[in-house]
Design an enzyme around this catalytic site. Structure first.
Site, PDB file in Angstrom:
ATOM      1  N   ASP A 257      41.889  15.997 -54.583  1.00 58.11           N
ATOM      2  CA  ASP A 257      42.068  17.441 -54.691  1.00 58.11           C
ATOM      3  C   ASP A 257      43.375  17.865 -54.020  1.00 58.11           C
ATOM      4  OD1 ASP A 257      40.914  20.207 -55.170  1.00 58.11           O
ATOM      5  OD2 ASP A 257      41.124  20.254 -52.990  1.00 58.11           O
TER       6      ASP A 257
ATOM      7  N   GLU B 245      45.274  15.393 -58.373  1.00 51.96           N
ATOM      8  CA  GLU B 245      45.490  16.762 -58.819  1.00 51.96           C
ATOM      9  C   GLU B 245      46.881  17.108 -58.288  1.00 51.96           C
ATOM     10  OE1 GLU B 245      43.325  21.104 -58.789  1.00 51.96           O
ATOM     11  OE2 GLU B 245      43.331  19.956 -56.927  1.00 51.96           O
TER      12      GLU B 245
END
Length: 707
Positions: A347, A383
């Site tokens: 993330d 990401e």
């Protein structure tokens, strides 16, 4: 050292031995437990054993090696709850926040028990937090893995399915009540059969590291459903355990991985190493802040009482510090070696690359991953952005990494909703985004292609709403992305208009087919295969409710869409031409004793695309020819790969278009392999070379050469 006072009913340590600095955390060896915690700033550290009645026994850790405080307690084993108290400077203006009144969680804790009650003691210096916070739990590391082995599927054969442990299972009628919403529920045959039936090869789980529910949300009757609020990087979230016993989540998680592996499904974890649940300077002190604030967090240089925030959550982990880096790497290795997961999606991964201020793709973290013989061998998905300056880094990660391709998502959405000036970029995204990945020696599989993900609209909502509808989140619809590249097809939200509903269904099929048949690694959002809706909510992070859960009744209501999804994944699986290992070249290449081209771009008239055609900002249609004899990479045993040839006829116009099939040089006869105007994708039709095929408005037609 004198024997500590122990609460009635607890195991009394047989003594306190020096123990070892490594491994960090609480490590049970069958006879006792070694406790080890890092703090460079501490003057003293106490290990606190928490009794069944909630009282504690404190043991001073007198052994210190390289700022690691440690002891071994014989006789202390699985189930023992514990924490730490750290004595040292408390001077927030200088970045110091030691406070021995706080019971602190082990950053290396492998299981946690209890809950946080948001008592002022979690926030206020000098107030004791015992009883108001969770406690670490010593676990039993031994588990019968049987004949478990990772499917170890190569990227080009991978189909990823992003899912939520609870949301995926909580309403499934065939999953027993006691397993719904749990790790065991996710591995139940009903769920596994659904995934295998679709053709999914890997499930990417939204965060399962132990996380904290924000009090602000709890006060509104909401919860941190997504789980991007971690603090336990080695612990599976305890709420997803079926048996509510301290430490049971570890065993249940391992059993889930073992069962999914047995079904040929890999397990990828969405991990949040960019920030922790302690938030900004007003947040609770539960672990890192009280153990060594300046080591674990990026502080503002000119004002160390505040935190650098590249994540939008209040803090950012200090990946410049060797012990913070060690925590991340140890966590990754633990999940690979002990929990046997197959990869990670990072993330806001750009935050991990921030050495100073700018993002540096060759930062220390990526160097460590590159060198690590364990971590470097699993799937690593970035990401590739954060919210800081210069944080959008799509295409800039090192060679081992794949990336969520945000440009793919945006381009494919724009193409099918009819935005101008996207045809050339659409072609690039369709063929693996070589412009983003080839320069770093990567292959098409480096592009994790997606049209929808947890963050944003579901597929059904993408074709049903122009605007976000997040009122249920309690922020007056201010949260969530306002520019979604969505199109409601003529009405906002649910409608009885049959023409609009038919168009929405066709657009859903167009988007799914484009995603699955593009070069690269496709990722589906859970429930998109059956038309899951969040009623226009594009930020359901706090919706632990039917709004965000899977509605399994849709499996019957939208059975045709489920069947379509199966069909298009099966088409990809059966034909290597849709999952090339190397980038297409688009020029004559030698194939055995003749020359061919792996790809050709044609106008609807059957002529090859010219520069003028590519520059036409209003062009919405094209034909893509994929030559099955033009696959120039070899198979796993060095064999030549050949396949059928295909024509993909894309029509994103608002009217039907007649496509002229190319002449006999491309093929004598063609049959329909997939028709997005059909609810299931099936259509029985054959065409001769140079025939004219009418492709309906906003439709993808896939033809396979038969002669």
């Amino acid at each position: 050292m004198a024997q500590p006072d122990v609460a009635p009913g607890d195991v009394t340590p047989l003594g306190v031995w020096p123990g070892t600095a490594y491994p960090l955390g609480a490590t049970y060896d069958g006879a006792g437990t070694n406790f080890s915690v890092f703090s460079e700033v501490a003057d003293a550290v106490e290990l606190c054993l928490i009794g069944a009645d909630g009282t504690e026994s404190r043991i001073a850790l007198d052994e210190v090696d390289g700022y690691v405080w440690h002891a071994y307690l014989p006789g202390i084993g699985p189930g023992q709850r514990y924490g730490y108290r750290v004595h040292g400077p408390y001077d927030p203006a200088r970045g110091f926040r030691c406070d021995p009144s706080k019971l602190l969680l082990d950053p290396y804790g492998k299981a946690f028990d209890g809950d946080f009650d948001d008592n002022p003691a979690l926030y206020t210096n000098g107030l004791d937090s015992l009883g108001h916070t969770m406690a670490g739990v010593v676990i039993n590391p031994f588990f019968d893995w049987g004949a478990d082995r990772s499917p170890n599927r190569p990227y080009h054969e991978t189909v990823i399915y992003e899912a939520h442990v609870k949301g995926m299972t909580i309403t499934h009628p065939e999953v027993p009540d006691e397993l719904r919403g749990t790790y065991g529920g996710l591995a139940h045959p009903a769920i596994v059969d659904h995934l295998r039936g679709l053709g999914v090869t890997a499930i990417e789980l939204m965060p399962v590291h132990q996380f904290l529910h924000d009090r602000m949300l709890l006060d509104q009757g909401l919860r941190n459903y997504w789980g991007y609020n971690s603090f336990g990087y080695l612990a599976p979230h305890n709420e997803y355990a079926a048996v509510k016993r301290a430490g049971s989540a570890v065993t249940e998680f391992k059993a889930m991985v073992r069962d999914l592996h047995a079904a040929g499904i890999e397990v990828i974890l969405d991990v949040v190493y960019n920030h922790t649940a302690e938030g900004n300077h007003r947040g609770p002190t539960i672990a890192f802040r009280g153990i060594d604030n300046a080591a674990y967090y990026r502080l503002v240089d000119e004002d160390p009482s505040h935190y650098m925030d590249y994540t939008g959550t209040g803090n950012s982990l200090n990946v410049r510090h060797p012990h913070t880096l060690q925590l991340i790497m140890d966590s990754l290795r633990y999940w690979i070696l002990d929990m046997r997961v197959d990869g990670f999606r990072f993330d806001l991964a750009a935050t991990l690359a921030r050495e100073l201020h700018d993002v540096d793709r060759l930062s220390t973290f990526f160097d460590l991953v590159q060198q690590d013989p364990v971590v470097s061998q699993v799937k690593l998905i970035a990401e590739p952005w954060d919210v800081g300056e210069g944080g959008y880094q799509v295409g800039n990660f090192p060679g081992l990494w794949t990336e969520w391709n945000g440009k793919y998502r945006d381009t494919v959405r724009d193409y099918w909703r009819g935005q101008p000036a996207t045809l050339g970029e659409f072609a690039s995204r369709l063929t693996g985004s070589s412009d983003l990945y080839e320069a770093t020696g990567r292959r098409p599989s480096a592009s994790i292609n997606f049209v929808t993900a947890h963050d944003g609209f579901t597929l059904r909502d993408l074709v049903s709403y122009n605007e976000k509808h997040n009122q249920a989140n309690g922020e007056d619809n201010r949260d969530g992305e306002s520019y979604n590249r969505s199109w409601n097809c003529g009405a906002e939200g649910p409608t009885d208009d049959p023409a609009i509903n038919a168009l929405r269904e066709r657009q859903s099929r167009n988007l799914l087919a484009t995603l699955i048949l593009s070069q690269g690694t496709p990722m589906l959002l859970h429930g998109d295969e059956m038309g899951r809706t969040q009623q226009g909510n594009n930020n359901a992070y706090c919706q632990d409710s039917p709004l965000a859960w899977m509605d399994w009744s849709l499996r019957e209501t939208n059975a045709d869409l489920v069947e379509f999804t199966r069909a298009v994944i099966a088409l990809r699986t059966a034909h290597p031409i849709f999952r090339r290992r190397r980038f297409l070249e688009g020029r004559p290449i030698r194939a055995e004793d003749h020359f061919t081209r792996d790809i050709a771009w044609l106008t609807p008239t059957g002529a090859e695309m010219t520069l003028a055609d590519w520059d036409n900002g209003f062009g919405r249609s094209l034909t893509v020819y994929l030559d099955g004899d033009g696959i120039h990479e070899k198979g796993p045993r060095g064999e030549r790969i050949t396949d059928d040839s295909f024509l993909l006829c894309f029509n994103a116009h608002d009217a039907a278009i007649d496509f002229a099939l190319p002449g006999r040089d491309y093929g004598a006869r063609w049959s329909v392999a997939l028709d997005c105007s059909s609810p299931t994708g099936r259509a029985d039709a054959e065409y001769a070379a140079a025939a004219t095929v009418t492709v309906p408005d906003r439709c993808l037609l896939v033809l396979r050469r038969t002669a």
